[in-house]
Scaffold this active site. Structure first.
Site, PDB file in Angstrom:
ATOM      1  N   THR A  32       0.956  -1.196   0.077  1.00 19.79           N
ATOM      2  CA  THR A  32      -0.114   0.017  -0.167  1.00 19.79           C
ATOM      3  C   THR A  32       0.948   1.311   0.126  1.00 19.79           C
ATOM      4  O   THR A  32       1.897   1.261   0.625  1.00 19.79           O
ATOM      5  CB  THR A  32      -1.052   0.034   1.355  1.00 19.79           C
ATOM      6  OG1 THR A  32      -1.382   1.383   1.495  1.00 19.79           O
ATOM      7  CG2 THR A  32      -0.282  -0.528   2.651  1.00 19.79           C
TER       8      THR A  32
ATOM      9  N   GLU B 273      -0.021   3.693   1.585  1.00 19.33           N
ATOM     10  CA  GLU B 273       0.123   4.206   3.114  1.00 19.33           C
ATOM     11  C   GLU B 273       1.882   3.935   3.779  1.00 19.33           C
ATOM     12  O   GLU B 273       2.190   4.635   4.453  1.00 19.33           O
ATOM     13  CB  GLU B 273      -0.701   3.511   3.984  1.00 19.33           C
ATOM     14  CG  GLU B 273      -1.914   3.969   4.174  1.00 19.33           C
ATOM     15  CD  GLU B 273      -2.105   5.223   4.788  1.00 19.33           C
ATOM     16  OE1 GLU B 273      -1.767   5.375   6.055  1.00 19.33           O
ATOM     17  OE2 GLU B 273      -2.529   6.116   4.383  1.00 19.33           O
TER      18      GLU B 273
ATOM     19  N   TYR C 241      -1.328   0.314  10.798  1.00 20.02           N
ATOM     20  CA  TYR C 241      -1.642  -0.476   9.588  1.00 20.02           C
ATOM     21  C   TYR C 241      -0.360  -0.264   8.438  1.00 20.02           C
ATOM     22  O   TYR C 241      -0.023  -1.591   8.174  1.00 20.02           O
ATOM     23  CB  TYR C 241      -2.840   0.247   8.793  1.00 20.02           C
ATOM     24  CG  TYR C 241      -3.179  -0.161   7.479  1.00 20.02           C
ATOM     25  CD1 TYR C 241      -3.717  -1.451   7.117  1.00 20.02           C
ATOM     26  CD2 TYR C 241      -2.556   0.855   6.653  1.00 20.02           C
ATOM     27  CE1 TYR C 241      -3.881  -1.575   6.061  1.00 20.02           C
ATOM     28  CE2 TYR C 241      -2.927   0.247   5.183  1.00 20.02           C
ATOM     29  CZ  TYR C 241      -3.601  -0.819   4.969  1.00 20.02           C
ATOM     30  OH  TYR C 241      -3.707  -1.189   3.413  1.00 20.02           O
TER      31      TYR C 241
ATOM     32  N   LYS D  26       1.903  -3.406   7.109  1.00 21.10           N
ATOM     33  CA  LYS D  26       1.951  -3.811   5.682  1.00 21.10           C
ATOM     34  C   LYS D  26       3.404  -3.754   5.343  1.00 21.10           C
ATOM     35  O   LYS D  26       3.766  -4.351   4.322  1.00 21.10           O
ATOM     36  CB  LYS D  26       1.151  -2.807   5.073  1.00 21.10           C
ATOM     37  CG  LYS D  26      -0.491  -3.068   4.996  1.00 21.10           C
ATOM     38  CD  LYS D  26      -0.722  -4.127   3.885  1.00 21.10           C
ATOM     39  CE  LYS D  26      -2.279  -4.448   3.986  1.00 21.10           C
ATOM     40  NZ  LYS D  26      -2.591  -5.510   3.186  1.00 21.10           N
TER      41      LYS D  26
HETATM   42  P1  NAP Z   1     -11.472  -4.381   2.471  1.00 24.50           P
HETATM   43  O1  NAP Z   1     -12.725  -3.930   1.541  1.00 24.50           O
HETATM   44  O2  NAP Z   1     -11.623  -3.819   3.830  1.00 24.50           O
HETATM   45  O3  NAP Z   1     -11.335  -5.897   2.729  1.00 24.50           O
HETATM   46  C1  NAP Z   1     -10.517  -6.496   3.358  1.00 24.50           C
HETATM   47  C2  NAP Z   1     -11.043  -8.093   3.437  1.00 24.50           C
HETATM   48  O4  NAP Z   1     -10.267  -8.850   4.195  1.00 24.50           O
HETATM   49  C3  NAP Z   1     -12.574  -8.516   3.710  1.00 24.50           C
HETATM   50  O5  NAP Z   1     -12.787  -9.320   2.917  1.00 24.50           O
HETATM   51  C4  NAP Z   1     -12.246  -8.951   4.955  1.00 24.50           C
HETATM   52  O6  NAP Z   1     -13.232  -9.843   5.543  1.00 24.50           O
HETATM   53  C5  NAP Z   1     -10.982  -9.741   5.038  1.00 24.50           C
HETATM   54  N1  NAP Z   1     -10.376 -10.173   6.276  1.00 24.50           N
HETATM   55  C6  NAP Z   1     -10.161  -9.267   7.331  1.00 24.50           C
HETATM   56  N2  NAP Z   1      -9.540  -9.998   8.344  1.00 24.50           N
HETATM   57  C7  NAP Z   1      -9.352 -11.359   7.948  1.00 24.50           C
HETATM   58  C8  NAP Z   1      -9.041 -12.582   8.381  1.00 24.50           C
HETATM   59  N3  NAP Z   1      -8.390 -12.308   9.336  1.00 24.50           N
HETATM   60  N4  NAP Z   1      -9.066 -13.666   7.555  1.00 24.50           N
HETATM   61  C9  NAP Z   1      -9.384 -13.654   6.412  1.00 24.50           C
HETATM   62  N5  NAP Z   1      -9.991 -12.570   5.919  1.00 24.50           N
HETATM   63  C10 NAP Z   1      -9.935 -11.549   6.617  1.00 24.50           C
HETATM   64  O7  NAP Z   1     -10.175  -3.873   1.900  1.00 24.50           O
HETATM   65  P2  NAP Z   1      -9.969  -3.625   0.221  1.00 24.50           P
HETATM   66  O8  NAP Z   1     -10.157  -2.283  -0.200  1.00 24.50           O
HETATM   67  O9  NAP Z   1     -10.735  -4.639  -0.776  1.00 24.50           O
HETATM   68  O10 NAP Z   1      -8.193  -3.715   0.087  1.00 24.50           O
HETATM   69  C11 NAP Z   1      -7.948  -4.974  -0.318  1.00 24.50           C
HETATM   70  C12 NAP Z   1      -6.488  -5.173   0.073  1.00 24.50           C
HETATM   71  O11 NAP Z   1      -5.574  -4.052  -0.470  1.00 24.50           O
HETATM   72  C13 NAP Z   1      -6.293  -4.874   1.552  1.00 24.50           C
HETATM   73  O12 NAP Z   1      -5.065  -5.725   1.977  1.00 24.50           O
HETATM   74  C14 NAP Z   1      -5.843  -3.590   1.772  1.00 24.50           C
HETATM   75  O13 NAP Z   1      -5.083  -3.376   2.865  1.00 24.50           O
HETATM   76  C15 NAP Z   1      -5.223  -3.435   0.465  1.00 24.50           C
HETATM   77  N6  NAP Z   1      -5.042  -1.995  -0.239  1.00 24.50           N
HETATM   78  C16 NAP Z   1      -6.245  -1.348  -0.406  1.00 24.50           C
HETATM   79  C17 NAP Z   1      -6.206  -0.210  -1.030  1.00 24.50           C
HETATM   80  C18 NAP Z   1      -7.507   0.785  -1.569  1.00 24.50           C
HETATM   81  O14 NAP Z   1      -7.411   1.910  -1.743  1.00 24.50           O
HETATM   82  N7  NAP Z   1      -8.656  -0.033  -1.225  1.00 24.50           N
HETATM   83  C19 NAP Z   1      -4.885   0.484  -1.273  1.00 24.50           C
HETATM   84  C20 NAP Z   1      -3.632  -0.170  -1.306  1.00 24.50           C
HETATM   85  C21 NAP Z   1      -3.810  -1.456  -0.610  1.00 24.50           C
HETATM   86  P3  NAP Z   1     -14.667  -9.242   6.346  1.00 24.50           P
HETATM   87  O15 NAP Z   1     -15.685  -8.901   5.151  1.00 24.50           O
HETATM   88  O16 NAP Z   1     -14.871 -10.567   7.034  1.00 24.50           O
HETATM   89  O17 NAP Z   1     -14.410  -8.220   7.136  1.00 24.50           O
HETATM   90  N1  GDD Z   2     -12.220   7.491   6.832  1.00 24.00           N
HETATM   91  C1  GDD Z   2     -12.079   8.783   6.810  1.00 24.00           C
HETATM   92  N2  GDD Z   2     -13.202   9.410   7.425  1.00 24.00           N
HETATM   93  N3  GDD Z   2     -10.980   9.678   6.619  1.00 24.00           N
HETATM   94  C2  GDD Z   2     -11.041  10.925   6.467  1.00 24.00           C
HETATM   95  C3  GDD Z   2     -12.294  11.591   6.884  1.00 24.00           C
HETATM   96  C4  GDD Z   2     -13.428  10.896   7.588  1.00 24.00           C
HETATM   97  O1  GDD Z   2     -14.288  11.357   8.245  1.00 24.00           O
HETATM   98  N4  GDD Z   2     -12.350  12.888   7.267  1.00 24.00           N
HETATM   99  C5  GDD Z   2     -11.181  13.207   6.629  1.00 24.00           C
HETATM  100  N5  GDD Z   2     -10.197  12.058   6.211  1.00 24.00           N
HETATM  101  C6  GDD Z   2      -8.867  11.769   5.702  1.00 24.00           C
HETATM  102  C7  GDD Z   2      -8.325  10.662   6.691  1.00 24.00           C
HETATM  103  O2  GDD Z   2      -7.658  11.554   7.655  1.00 24.00           O
HETATM  104  C8  GDD Z   2      -7.280  10.436   5.316  1.00 24.00           C
HETATM  105  O3  GDD Z   2      -6.058  11.539   5.289  1.00 24.00           O
HETATM  106  C9  GDD Z   2      -8.098  10.508   4.246  1.00 24.00           C
HETATM  107  O4  GDD Z   2      -9.273  11.140   4.407  1.00 24.00           O
HETATM  108  C10 GDD Z   2      -8.181   9.181   3.691  1.00 24.00           C
HETATM  109  O5  GDD Z   2      -8.808   8.254   4.552  1.00 24.00           O
HETATM  110  P1  GDD Z   2      -9.481   6.922   4.107  1.00 24.00           P
HETATM  111  O6  GDD Z   2     -10.597   6.803   3.161  1.00 24.00           O
HETATM  112  O7  GDD Z   2      -9.640   6.337   5.459  1.00 24.00           O
HETATM  113  O8  GDD Z   2      -8.287   6.197   3.380  1.00 24.00           O
HETATM  114  P2  GDD Z   2      -6.566   5.890   3.816  1.00 24.00           P
HETATM  115  O9  GDD Z   2      -6.089   6.743   2.978  1.00 24.00           O
HETATM  116  O10 GDD Z   2      -6.391   6.317   5.279  1.00 24.00           O
HETATM  117  O11 GDD Z   2      -6.661   4.428   3.574  1.00 24.00           O
HETATM  118  C11 GDD Z   2      -6.893   3.763   2.558  1.00 24.00           C
HETATM  119  O12 GDD Z   2      -6.041   3.790   1.395  1.00 24.00           O
HETATM  120  C12 GDD Z   2      -4.976   2.985   1.489  1.00 24.00           C
HETATM  121  C13 GDD Z   2      -3.817   3.328   0.390  1.00 24.00           C
HETATM  122  O13 GDD Z   2      -3.163   4.552   0.408  1.00 24.00           O
HETATM  123  C14 GDD Z   2      -7.384   2.135   2.991  1.00 24.00           C
HETATM  124  O14 GDD Z   2      -7.840   1.753   1.801  1.00 24.00           O
HETATM  125  C15 GDD Z   2      -5.996   1.416   3.216  1.00 24.00           C
HETATM  126  O15 GDD Z   2      -6.413   0.232   3.379  1.00 24.00           O
HETATM  127  C16 GDD Z   2      -5.090   1.678   1.938  1.00 24.00           C
HETATM  128  O16 GDD Z   2      -3.894   0.759   2.098  1.00 24.00           O
END
Ligand code: NAP
Ligand code: GDD
Length: 341
Positions: free
Chosen positions: A128, A130, A152, A156
């Site tokens: 990620t 992050e 987190y 990662k």
């Molecule tokens: P998400 O919607 O939060 O999905 C996370 C998944 O992990 C859910 O299916 C959750 O199951 C499962 N999980 C959590 N703990 C588990 C465990 N102990 N055993 C088995 N399954 C488990 O996340 P996403 O946005 O699809 O992201 C997918 C991956 O990419 C994650 O690893 C995230 O950190 C990474 N990532 C995401 C982003 C982004 O912007 N979306 C960016 C960079 C990296 P439940 O439904 O049961 O909770």
């Molecule tokens: N969630 C949330 N809720 N974030 C807020 C809010 C709020 O009410 N207000 C402001 N923010 C700001 C957070 O402080 C952060 O700087 C930004 O919005 C994005 O927050 P999120 O949408 O929660 O995502 P993230 O960037 O922290 O993390 C997501 O992206 C990562 C990749 O860069 C997640 O999907 C991570 O799993 C992923 O790795």
């Protein structure tokens, strides 16, 4: 023969889109979910793949190493996509130990299973942006040093390096996608884009008055999840295992994403005030539709992220194809439809 892919996190945003993508490519998909008291397959149902005969749903909690080993041994996939994680950064400050157990040890169990059972299995780790945290370069690529700012991100980072270590130590095809934020209508409701687009729809229909947010100044490089799951697959089809940044190369503030999202629903927002007294006002009605609640501030913030996807562009021909305006539109339209019916 058709390939078999094992996906962890099948109930999450990326797991569901990746499963759909791989099923279209005629893969047999082993979709791993953790058992919970409430059924959690709504995304698979929404994408109309829940009933697919090539989708096999398997109970697997990735914090259980024996469970990981036995599932890998039983299904012997060609490819494993480890998407399961405690993925909400804010929660990781409250639950650092469980975050680390899932995000750091989970991938290690898979790498060990591959080492012991079949070194030909290809492994994708969901790394990620992050990990860049307190950024060390204005734009971040595969060579930019990391500086994690949350439990987190730190968890990662371990997973990222242990994946590289198994690649270098045992010749396993273990690859990392360093993905910048990617969103969709199926995004979890706690993440800021979805929280905003859902609130836009509810405010539009008179079901919510005010949207409370945290730091509006943070900038993110946001793309569309559908583009990014294709990139995951491309990373595992490369000639050799490597690390790749997937990003759009553009970023925007939370404030401006909110403006875009409200605009899609014909509401123009202007901002007044400063810091926690800042408010977003609907120009037409004069209503204060956005306010700040300090509870959404993080103990340590990632102020800005901006990815450089050049390597993925050049080596994989991967490109993010969806603009932020289009993404906001797709998400708001979905939420307007779901709230309005
Ligand atoms: P998400 O919607 O939060 O999905 C996370 C998944 O992990 C859910 O299916 C959750 O199951 C499962 N999980 C959590 N703990 C588990 C465990 N102990 N055993 C088995 N399954 C488990 O996340 P996403 O946005 O699809 O992201 C997918 C991956 O990419 C994650 O690893 C995230 O950190 C990474 N990532 C995401 C982003 C982004 O912007 N979306 C960016 C960079 C990296 P439940 O439904 O049961 O909770
Ligand atoms: N969630 C949330 N809720 N974030 C807020 C809010 C709020 O009410 N207000 C402001 N923010 C700001 C957070 O402080 C952060 O700087 C930004 O919005 C994005 O927050 P999120 O949408 O929660 O995502 P993230 O960037 O922290 O993390 C997501 O992206 C990562 C990749 O860069 C997640 O999907 C991570 O799993 C992923 O790795």
């Amino acid at each position: 023969m058709n390939k078999t892919a094992l996906i962890t996190g099948i109930t999450g945003q990326d797991g569901a889109y990746l499963a759909m993508f791989l099923l279209e490519k005629k893969y047999r998909v082993i979709g791993c979910y953790r058992r919970s008291s409430t059924v959690n397959f709504w995304r698979l149902i929404e994408l109309e793949i829940f009933e697919e005969s090539n989708l096999v749903l398997v109970d697997l909690d990735i914090t259980d190493p024996m469970n990981v080993c036995s599932v890998v041994r039983k299904y012997r996939p060609n490819e494993i996509y480890n998407l399961a994680a405690q993925s909400f950064v804010a929660s990781s400050f409250e639950n650092p130990v469980i975050t680390t157990n899932i995000n750091s040890l989970g991938p290690l169990y898979f790498l060990e299973a591959i080492k012991l059972i079949d070194k030909n299995i290809r492994f994708y780790q969901a790394s990620t942006s992050e990990m860049y945290g307190k950024i060390q370069n204005p734009s971040q690529d595969e060579n930019t040093p990391f500086y994690p700012r949350s439990p987190y991100a730190a968890s990662k980072l371990y997973a990222h390096w242990i994946t590289i270590n198994y690649r270098e130590s045992y010749g396993i095809f273990a690859a990392c996608g360093i993905l910048f934020n990617h969103e969709s209508p199926l995004r979890g409701e706690e993440f800021v884009t979805k929280k905003i687009t859902l609130a836009v729809a509810k405010i539009k229909y008179g079901l919510q008055k005010t949207l409370y947010l945290g730091n509006l100044n943070a900038r993110r490089d946001w793309g569309y999840a559908k583009d990014y799951v294709k990139g995951m697959w491309q990373i595992l089809q490369a000639e050799k295992p490597d690390n790749y940044v997937l990003a759009t190369g553009k970023n925007e503030t939370i404030r401006n994403f909110a403006v875009l999202a409200f605009r899609t629903a014909d509401m123009e927002i202007k901002f007044e005030g400063d810091k926690e007294n800042e408010i977003g006002i609907d120009i037409k009605t004069g209503n204060s539709v956005i306010r700040i609640d300090k509870k959404h501030y993080r103990p340590a913030e990632v102020d800005t992220l901006l990815g450089n996807p050049k390597k993925a562009n050049n080596e994989l021909s991967w490109k993010a194809t969806t603009s932020l305006e289009k993404l906001a539109e797709i998400m708001v339209e979905y939420d307007l439809k779901s709230i309005g019916t």
